[in-house]
Motif scaffolding. Structure first.
Motif, PDB file in Angstrom:
ATOM      1  N   SER A 183       0.843  -1.195   0.000  1.00  0.00           N
ATOM      2  CA  SER A 183       0.000   0.000   0.000  1.00  0.00           C
ATOM      3  C   SER A 183       0.878   1.245   0.000  1.00  0.00           C
ATOM      4  O   SER A 183       2.098   1.166   0.230  1.00  0.00           O
ATOM      5  N   PRO A 184       0.301   2.426  -0.209  1.00  0.00           N
ATOM      6  CA  PRO A 184       1.046   3.653   0.071  1.00  0.00           C
ATOM      7  C   PRO A 184       1.427   3.683   1.552  1.00  0.00           C
ATOM      8  O   PRO A 184       0.786   3.029   2.380  1.00  0.00           O
ATOM      9  N   PRO A 185       2.460   4.426   1.931  1.00  0.00           N
ATOM     10  CA  PRO A 185       2.836   4.522   3.345  1.00  0.00           C
ATOM     11  C   PRO A 185       1.672   4.983   4.210  1.00  0.00           C
ATOM     12  O   PRO A 185       0.904   5.865   3.826  1.00  0.00           O
ATOM     13  N   VAL A 186       1.539   4.364   5.367  1.00  0.00           N
ATOM     14  CA  VAL A 186       0.457   4.681   6.295  1.00  0.00           C
ATOM     15  C   VAL A 186       0.836   5.920   7.103  1.00  0.00           C
ATOM     16  O   VAL A 186       1.956   6.009   7.635  1.00  0.00           O
ATOM     17  N   ARG A 187      -0.080   6.888   7.187  1.00  0.00           N
ATOM     18  CA  ARG A 187       0.145   8.073   8.016  1.00  0.00           C
ATOM     19  C   ARG A 187      -0.251   7.742   9.449  1.00  0.00           C
ATOM     20  O   ARG A 187      -1.388   7.346   9.724  1.00  0.00           O
ATOM     21  N   LEU A 188       0.691   7.883  10.363  1.00  0.00           N
ATOM     22  CA  LEU A 188       0.481   7.554  11.772  1.00  0.00           C
ATOM     23  C   LEU A 188       0.724   8.786  12.638  1.00  0.00           C
ATOM     24  O   LEU A 188       1.394   9.729  12.222  1.00  0.00           O
ATOM     25  N   ALA A 189       0.199   8.760  13.856  1.00  0.00           N
ATOM     26  CA  ALA A 189       0.436   9.866  14.781  1.00  0.00           C
ATOM     27  C   ALA A 189       1.901   9.949  15.178  1.00  0.00           C
ATOM     28  O   ALA A 189       2.404  11.018  15.526  1.00  0.00           O
ATOM     29  N   ALA A 190       2.590   8.831  15.128  1.00  0.00           N
ATOM     30  CA  ALA A 190       4.019   8.785  15.451  1.00  0.00           C
ATOM     31  C   ALA A 190       4.668   7.698  14.617  1.00  0.00           C
ATOM     32  O   ALA A 190       4.036   6.692  14.280  1.00  0.00           O
ATOM     33  N   LEU A 191       5.918   7.893  14.298  1.00  0.00           N
ATOM     34  CA  LEU A 191       6.731   6.937  13.542  1.00  0.00           C
ATOM     35  C   LEU A 191       6.233   6.689  12.124  1.00  0.00           C
ATOM     36  O   LEU A 191       6.495   5.646  11.540  1.00  0.00           O
ATOM     37  N   THR A 192       5.524   7.652  11.548  1.00  0.00           N
ATOM     38  CA  THR A 192       5.273   7.595  10.104  1.00  0.00           C
ATOM     39  C   THR A 192       6.595   7.482   9.358  1.00  0.00           C
ATOM     40  O   THR A 192       6.675   6.852   8.294  1.00  0.00           O
ATOM     41  N   ALA A 193       7.637   8.065   9.941  1.00  0.00           N
ATOM     42  CA  ALA A 193       8.960   8.063   9.312  1.00  0.00           C
ATOM     43  C   ALA A 193       9.506   6.661   9.089  1.00  0.00           C
ATOM     44  O   ALA A 193      10.400   6.467   8.255  1.00  0.00           O
ATOM     45  N   ALA A 194       8.999   5.669   9.824  1.00  0.00           N
ATOM     46  CA  ALA A 194       9.523   4.308   9.713  1.00  0.00           C
ATOM     47  C   ALA A 194       8.996   3.575   8.485  1.00  0.00           C
ATOM     48  O   ALA A 194       9.313   2.406   8.280  1.00  0.00           O
ATOM     49  N   ARG A 195       8.200   4.275   7.663  1.00  0.00           N
ATOM     50  CA  ARG A 195       7.747   3.735   6.375  1.00  0.00           C
ATOM     51  C   ARG A 195       6.964   2.437   6.542  1.00  0.00           C
ATOM     52  O   ARG A 195       7.347   1.368   6.037  1.00  0.00           O
ATOM     53  N   THR A 196       5.845   2.521   7.223  1.00  0.00           N
ATOM     54  CA  THR A 196       4.970   1.373   7.436  1.00  0.00           C
ATOM     55  C   THR A 196       3.917   1.311   6.339  1.00  0.00           C
ATOM     56  O   THR A 196       3.296   2.317   5.996  1.00  0.00           O
ATOM     57  N   VAL A 197       3.708   0.105   5.799  1.00  0.00           N
ATOM     58  CA  VAL A 197       2.704  -0.144   4.771  1.00  0.00           C
ATOM     59  C   VAL A 197       1.918  -1.388   5.162  1.00  0.00           C
ATOM     60  O   VAL A 197       2.262  -2.102   6.114  1.00  0.00           O
ATOM     61  N   SER A 198       0.847  -1.671   4.431  1.00  0.00           N
ATOM     62  CA  SER A 198       0.222  -2.987   4.488  1.00  0.00           C
ATOM     63  C   SER A 198       0.596  -3.724   3.211  1.00  0.00           C
ATOM     64  O   SER A 198       0.933  -3.106   2.189  1.00  0.00           O
ATOM     65  N   LEU A 199       0.562  -5.039   3.261  1.00  0.00           N
ATOM     66  CA  LEU A 199       0.953  -5.861   2.122  1.00  0.00           C
ATOM     67  C   LEU A 199      -0.218  -6.742   1.696  1.00  0.00           C
ATOM     68  O   LEU A 199      -0.801  -7.447   2.534  1.00  0.00           O
ATOM     69  N   GLU A 200      -0.548  -6.696   0.431  1.00  0.00           N
ATOM     70  CA  GLU A 200      -1.557  -7.591  -0.130  1.00  0.00           C
ATOM     71  C   GLU A 200      -0.850  -8.770  -0.788  1.00  0.00           C
ATOM     72  O   GLU A 200       0.003  -8.578  -1.668  1.00  0.00           O
ATOM     73  N   LEU A 201      -1.201  -9.959  -0.335  1.00  0.00           N
ATOM     74  CA  LEU A 201      -0.601 -11.183  -0.850  1.00  0.00           C
ATOM     75  C   LEU A 201      -1.650 -11.913  -1.677  1.00  0.00           C
ATOM     76  O   LEU A 201      -2.675 -12.342  -1.154  1.00  0.00           O
ATOM     77  N   ASP A 202      -1.371 -12.014  -2.960  1.00  0.00           N
ATOM     78  CA  ASP A 202      -2.319 -12.624  -3.890  1.00  0.00           C
ATOM     79  C   ASP A 202      -1.609 -13.712  -4.678  1.00  0.00           C
ATOM     80  O   ASP A 202      -1.371 -13.592  -5.876  1.00  0.00           O
ATOM     81  N   GLY A 203      -1.215 -14.744  -3.945  1.00  0.00           N
ATOM     82  CA  GLY A 203      -0.535 -15.857  -4.597  1.00  0.00           C
ATOM     83  C   GLY A 203       0.968 -15.728  -4.637  1.00  0.00           C
ATOM     84  O   GLY A 203       1.621 -16.315  -5.510  1.00  0.00           O
ATOM     85  N   LEU A 204       1.562 -14.972  -3.707  1.00  0.00           N
ATOM     86  CA  LEU A 204       3.031 -14.915  -3.633  1.00  0.00           C
ATOM     87  C   LEU A 204       3.563 -16.321  -3.400  1.00  0.00           C
ATOM     88  O   LEU A 204       3.203 -16.981  -2.424  1.00  0.00           O
ATOM     89  N   TRP A 205       4.440 -16.764  -4.288  1.00  0.00           N
ATOM     90  CA  TRP A 205       5.015 -18.108  -4.173  1.00  0.00           C
ATOM     91  C   TRP A 205       6.465 -18.014  -3.731  1.00  0.00           C
ATOM     92  O   TRP A 205       7.252 -17.256  -4.310  1.00  0.00           O
ATOM     93  N   LEU A 206       6.800 -18.779  -2.681  1.00  0.00           N
ATOM     94  CA  LEU A 206       8.171 -18.834  -2.187  1.00  0.00           C
ATOM     95  C   LEU A 206       8.612 -20.291  -2.156  1.00  0.00           C
ATOM     96  O   LEU A 206       7.862 -21.169  -1.714  1.00  0.00           O
TER      97      LEU A 206
END
Length: 344
Positions: A183-206
């Motif tokens: 996702s785009p970076p999540v805006r947080l009240a604190a530590l937005t600087a740490a570049r937090t996102v959510s991840l959508e997994l749609d068949g990631l194969w490892l």
């Protein structure tokens, strides 16, 4: 060797004083820069608890705690990005699977930085991420709600739950790829600087050789519970940073309280029976948060109106304290903390 004199503790102090603290307010607003990550990589701090034979320092837990206090007190966002790295290192150090030989050395030497995507396992029996066997590997489906360090990490340790209710951890490159979208970076009240996102997994194969750990979820959860019973060193690092903004008459009594709860928290953390004394651990954790809140509130009060500016160190520390209240939180720790706040 006393933890205070350990070379990595000395290095952490130098990094904090020369780079992290002077830049902390700017980083808070603009994001952790790649230069900060490169400085941490060069410092050797990413290998603090990694095995010596793989290029790490093999330092005791007290050194890891001390360096965490120093880094978090200087720039909590940079600390939070790099602290994710130690779980993958420790997971690989205990692993007997092939991925250990491929990644433990580069992670221990700071050539690669790893993030983690496993907190969603704590929502079990709800399963936000499912891992299913496919074609000599594993296919991941679902949503990782929180992933820190996107754009800074080289690899991630991703977890899912198998159809047999196992917790399965595997390494993936930390980038958009087929089956993985951030996702785009999540805006947080604190530590937005740490570049937090959510991840959508749609068949990631490892592939199988990316797997670092496969264990019954109940067994993983028991170990995770033991870790989350204790206060994190960042609580003490941020609290001490707030106290440094006060005059001694105000800071002295609070510093004594902080030292007392820190001593008790670390004694419990070093207890060889990590699953015992749960109520005491949670009570000390809640007490540490109370001292943190008091220290950061005092720093804001002392700063007056200036503390409302986004360039204010006191205000940044107060927001970081709010973040630490919920970082690593579980239902059990939340209940204990709320009980302490209500006087129950």
């Amino acid at each position: 060797m006393n933890a205070d004199a350990h070379p990595l503790v000395v290095r952490a102090r130098e990094l904090a004083a020369d780079l992290l603290l002077p830049e902390a307010e700017r980083v808070d607003q603009e994001g952790v820069p790649a230069g900060h990550v490169e400085a941490v990589k060069r410092s050797g701090l990413l290998g603090v608890v990694a095995p010596v034979e793989y290029g790490g320092s093999g330092a005791p837990a007290a050194v890891l705690r001390e360096t965490a206090e120093i880094l978090s007190g200087a720039c909590c966002s940079t600390w939070f990005v790099q602290t994710q790295h130690h779980t993958p290192v420790q997971t690989l150090a205990r692993s007997g699977l092939p991925v250990r030989e491929r990644l433990l050395g580069p992670l221990a030497r700071g050539e690669l930085l790893s993030g983690v995507a496993y907190a969603h396992l704590r929502s079990f029996p709800r399963v936000p991420v499912r891992a299913r066997r496919r074609h000599g590997g594993w296919r991941f489906e679902g949503t990782v709600p929180w992933y820190t360090g996107w754009g800074l990490n080289d690899v991630m340790l991703l977890a899912g739950v198998t159809d047999a209710d196992e917790a399965l951890f595997a390494f993936a490159e930390a980038r958009d790829q087929p089956g993985l979208t951030a996702s785009p970076p999540v805006r947080l009240a604190a530590l937005t600087a740490a570049r937090t996102v959510s991840l959508e997994l749609d068949g990631l194969w490892l592939p199988d050789d990316a797997v670092a750990l496969r264990t019954p979820h109940a067994r993983w959860a028991a170990g995770d519970r033991a870790r989350t019973l204790n206060a994190t060193p960042a609580v003490f690092g941020v609290a001490e940073a707030a106290l440094s903004l006060l005059d001694e008459a105000t800071a002295g009594p609070l510093r004594a309280r902080l030292a007392d709860v820190r001593r008790r928290a670390y004694a419990l953390a070093d207890d060889p029976a990590p699953h015992e004394r749960a109520a005491e651990r949670l009570a000390v954790r809640a007490e540490a948060y109370q001292v943190l809140g008091t220290a950061t509130t005092a720093a804001v009060v002392a700063g007056g109106g200036r503390a409302m500016a986004l360039t204010s160190r006191a205000q940044r520390l107060a927001r970081e304290a709010l973040f630490l209240l919920v970082q690593g939180q579980t239902a059990e720790s939340r209940t204990a903390h709320l009980a302490a706040l209500s006087g129950a």
